[in-house]
Scaffold this active site. Structure first.
Site, PDB file in Angstrom:
ATOM      1  N   GLY A 172      40.289  42.551  42.698  1.00 54.75           N
ATOM      2  CA  GLY A 172      40.236  42.605  41.240  1.00 54.75           C
ATOM      3  C   GLY A 172      39.470  43.845  40.801  1.00 54.75           C
ATOM      4  O   GLY A 172      38.786  44.481  41.604  1.00 54.75           O
ATOM      5  N   LYS A 173      39.624  44.223  39.569  1.00 57.20           N
ATOM      6  CA  LYS A 173      38.816  45.332  39.013  1.00 57.20           C
ATOM      7  C   LYS A 173      38.961  45.281  37.504  1.00 57.20           C
ATOM      8  O   LYS A 173      40.010  44.911  36.980  1.00 57.20           O
ATOM      9  CB  LYS A 173      39.326  46.674  39.540  1.00 57.20           C
ATOM     10  CG  LYS A 173      38.423  47.861  39.215  1.00 57.20           C
ATOM     11  CD  LYS A 173      37.138  47.806  39.993  1.00 57.20           C
ATOM     12  CE  LYS A 173      36.958  48.966  40.901  1.00 57.20           C
ATOM     13  NZ  LYS A 173      35.853  48.938  41.803  1.00 57.20           N
TER      14      LYS A 173
END
Ligand code: NAD
Length: 435
Positions: A117-118
Site C-alpha cells: 500500500g502507499k
C-alpha cells in the site's frame, strides 16, 4: 514536525519513467523468469483500489483549504496492505499506485504477511504549522477510516511524515473506533506501541546486506573499504555498524559534499542527519588539511575506488552518465531506487553486482511487522530481540535470493523480484480467482 523519516519511499524510475511504469516493467521482467499464470501477472499490473479523499483544513488565519489525499492498495493476497503515508506536493494517485506495487514486492521478498500500500496528501509539509499538521492528519485518518485497520491496511511514516504523525493518526482512528488500536499504523513512538530499533532498522539491514555481499564475493570484512552516500537514518546507521564489524569506511557524505580518508573516517565522531543536519560538511571543514583527509563532491564519492559503494541518500544517483565510472566492486542500495534502469544494465554488463533496495533496506518494513505483532499481542520486545529477529529475517531473505542468483545466474535485483513474484503468484493460484 521533526525530521521526516520515510519508511519506504521508492523512486526508482529511469530518467523518463514514473514509479508505476518502472514497477510494471519490473513485474514483466520477473515474470519471464518464473513459471507463472499470465492471468496472475495481469492481475498484479493493477491495484485493488486507489482511494482519493478531500481533506479540509482550517488554517491558522481561520480560512479553510482543501487538500487531496490518496491511499493506493495494490495487492493483499498475502496479508494486509502495508506502506507509508507521505506529505509532499507531488503526491498523486499514479505515484501512490506505483509505490504500492513496490511495497508488494518488498514485503514478499522478506516473506512478511503483508501486501503493498502507499498513500499521502499532496501538500508541502513545510508550509504547515505543527497544529495544522496535526489537524490535517486527524482528518485524513477519519477520511481513510474505512479503508485502514490492523487487519486491512497498516500505514507507516514516509517522506514528510514521522513518528508523531503516526501517533496522531493512531489516536484519531482509536477515538473514532472507541478503543485503543495501536496496530493501525507502525512507526509510532515506543511509548504508545512503537518498536525499539525501528528507526535504525533500514540502516541495519543495509549493513547486513553489505556484510553478506562481502562474504559472498569471498572477501574479508576487515580488509574491505566502503563509501557511503548520505549520512541520515540509513547511511549513518549502516556506516557505523559496518565499521563496528571491521570494515573501513573511507567516505561519507551529506547533501553538501563528502569527506574521504583512505585510512578510515571516524563515523562515530560525526553526528547523523537526524542528530545534526549537514554535520558531515561541518566535520570536513574542521579538518586539518595536512592529514590524509580530503573533501570530495557527492559525484566524486560515487566514483571512488572503494570495495563497496552504498548509495543511501536519494533516488536516481547512479545513472547512464556515471555508471561506467562507478569503481566499486559491489553496490548495496541503502536508498530507494538509487540506480536507474539504464545504469542497472550498464553495471550488469560490467559485472558489478547490485544488491537491490527491496532486499537491502527492507529492515524498516520488517521491524514494522515486528511492531504490528507487538501491538496485536500487547507485548513489547526488547531491542536485543528486535535486532536478533531482524538478523534472522534478513539472512533468510538473503539465502532465498542468493539461491536464485546461484541457480539461475540472475542479477541480485532480478533474483529478488523472482522470489517475491513466486510467493505472490503461489498465494494467488492457491486461493484462486473469485467468483
Ligand atoms: P535522511 O533524511 O535521514 O538522510 C538523508 C541523507 O542524505 C542526509 O545526510 C542528507 O544530507 C543526504 N542528502 C540529501 N540529499 C542529497 C543529495 N542530493 N545528494 C547527496 N546526499 C544527499 O534520510 P533516510 O531516512 O536516511 O533515507 C535515505 C534513503 O533511504 C531514501 O531514499 C529513503 O527513501 C530510503 N529509505 C529510508 C528508510 C527509513 O525508514 N528511513 C527506509 C527505507 C528506505
Amino acid at each position: 514536525m521533526t525530521t521526516p523519516s520515510p519508511e519506504t519511499e521508492n523512486e526508482q524510475a529511469n530518467e523518463l519513467d514514473s514509479a508505476l511504469v518502472t514497477a510494471r516493467r519490473q513485474l514483466e521482467r520477473a515474470a519471464t523468469h518464473v513459471d507463472v499464470d499470465p492471468g496472475v501477472v495481469e492481475r498484479l499490473k493493477h491495484p485493488t483500489r486507489v482511494q482519493q479523499v478531500s481533506v479540509p483544513l482550517e488554517r491558522e488565519d481561520g480560512s479553510v483549504e482543501v487538500f487531496t489525499g490518496y491511499r493506493a492498495q495494490h495487492d493483499d493476497v498475502r496479508g494486509p496492505y502495508k506502506g507509508g503515508l507521505r506529505y509532499h506536493p507531488e503526491v498523486s494517485a499514479e505515484e501512490c499506485t506505483g509505490l504500492s506495487m513496490w511495497m508488494t514486492w518488498k514485503c514478499a521478498v522478506m516473506d512478511l504477511p503483508f501486501g503493498g500500500g502507499k498513500g499521502g496528501i499532496a501538500v508541502d509539509p513545510k508550509s504547515l504549522t505543527v497544529d495544522e499538521t496535526e489537524r490535517l492528519t486527524r482528518r485524513f485518518a477519519e477520511e481513510l477510516r474505512d479503508a485502514v485497520g490492523p487487519t486491512k491496511d497498516v500505514p507507516a511514516p514516509d517522506m514528510g511524515t514521522d513518528a508523531q504523525t503516526m501517533a496522531w493518526f493512531m489516536d484519531a482512528y482509536s477515538m473514532q473506533q472507541g478503543e485503543t488500536i495501536p496496530g493501525v499504523v507502525t512507526g509510532k513512538p515506543p511509548v504508545i506501541g512503537g518498536s525499539y530499533g525501528r528507526e535504525e532498522a533500514p540502516g541495519r539491514s543495509t549493513a547486513i546486506a553489505a556484510r553478506e555481499g562481502i562474504r559472498y564475493y569471498d572477501r574479508e570484512i576487515s580488509e574491505t573499504t566502503v563509501a557511503v552516500q548520505g549520512f541520515g537514518s540509513v547511511g549513518a546507521n549502516a556506516a557505523r555498524l559496518l565499521e563496528e564489524w571491521g570494515a573501513t569506511i573511507v567516505a561519507v557524505s551529506d547533501v553538501n559534499g563528502a569527506v574521504y580518508d583512505p585510512d578510515g573516517v571516524d563515523v562515530d565522531a560525526i553526528p547523523s542527519h537526524d542528530e545534526e543536519p549537514e554535520a558531515v560538511t561541518s566535520f570536513a571543514n574542521e579538518l586539518d588539511d595536512g592529514d590524509s583527509v580530503r573533501r570530495l563532491s557527492n559525484a566524486e564519492l560515487l566514483e571512488l575506488d572503494a570495495d563497496v559503494l552504498i548509495p543511501a541518500a536519494v533516488g536516481n544517483v547512479i545513472t547512464a552518465d556515471n555508471a561506467d565510472a562507478v569503481a566499486a566492486d559491489i553496490v548495496v542500495e541503502g536508498a530507494n531506487g538509487p540506480t536507474t534502469f539504464a545504469a542497472d544494465t550498464i553495471l550488469e554488463e560490467r559485472g558489478v553486482p547490485v544488491i537491490p533496495d527491496i532486499l537491502a533496506n527492507a529492515g524498516g518494513v520488517t521491524v514494522s511487522y515486528f511492531e504490528w505483532l507487538q501491538d496485536i499481542n500487547r507485548r513489547q520486545w526488547t531491542l536485543e530481540r528486535v535486532n536478533e529477529e531482524l538478523e534472522e529475517h534478513m539472512l533468510d531473505a538473503w539465502d532465498d535470493v542468493r539461491a536464485e542468483v546461484d541457480a539461475e545466474g540472475l542479477t541480485w535485483r532480478d533474483a529478488a523480484y523472482v522470489v517475491a513474484l513466486s510467493r505472490i503468484a503461489d498465494a494467488k493460484e492457491t486461493r484462486g480467482l473469485w467468483p
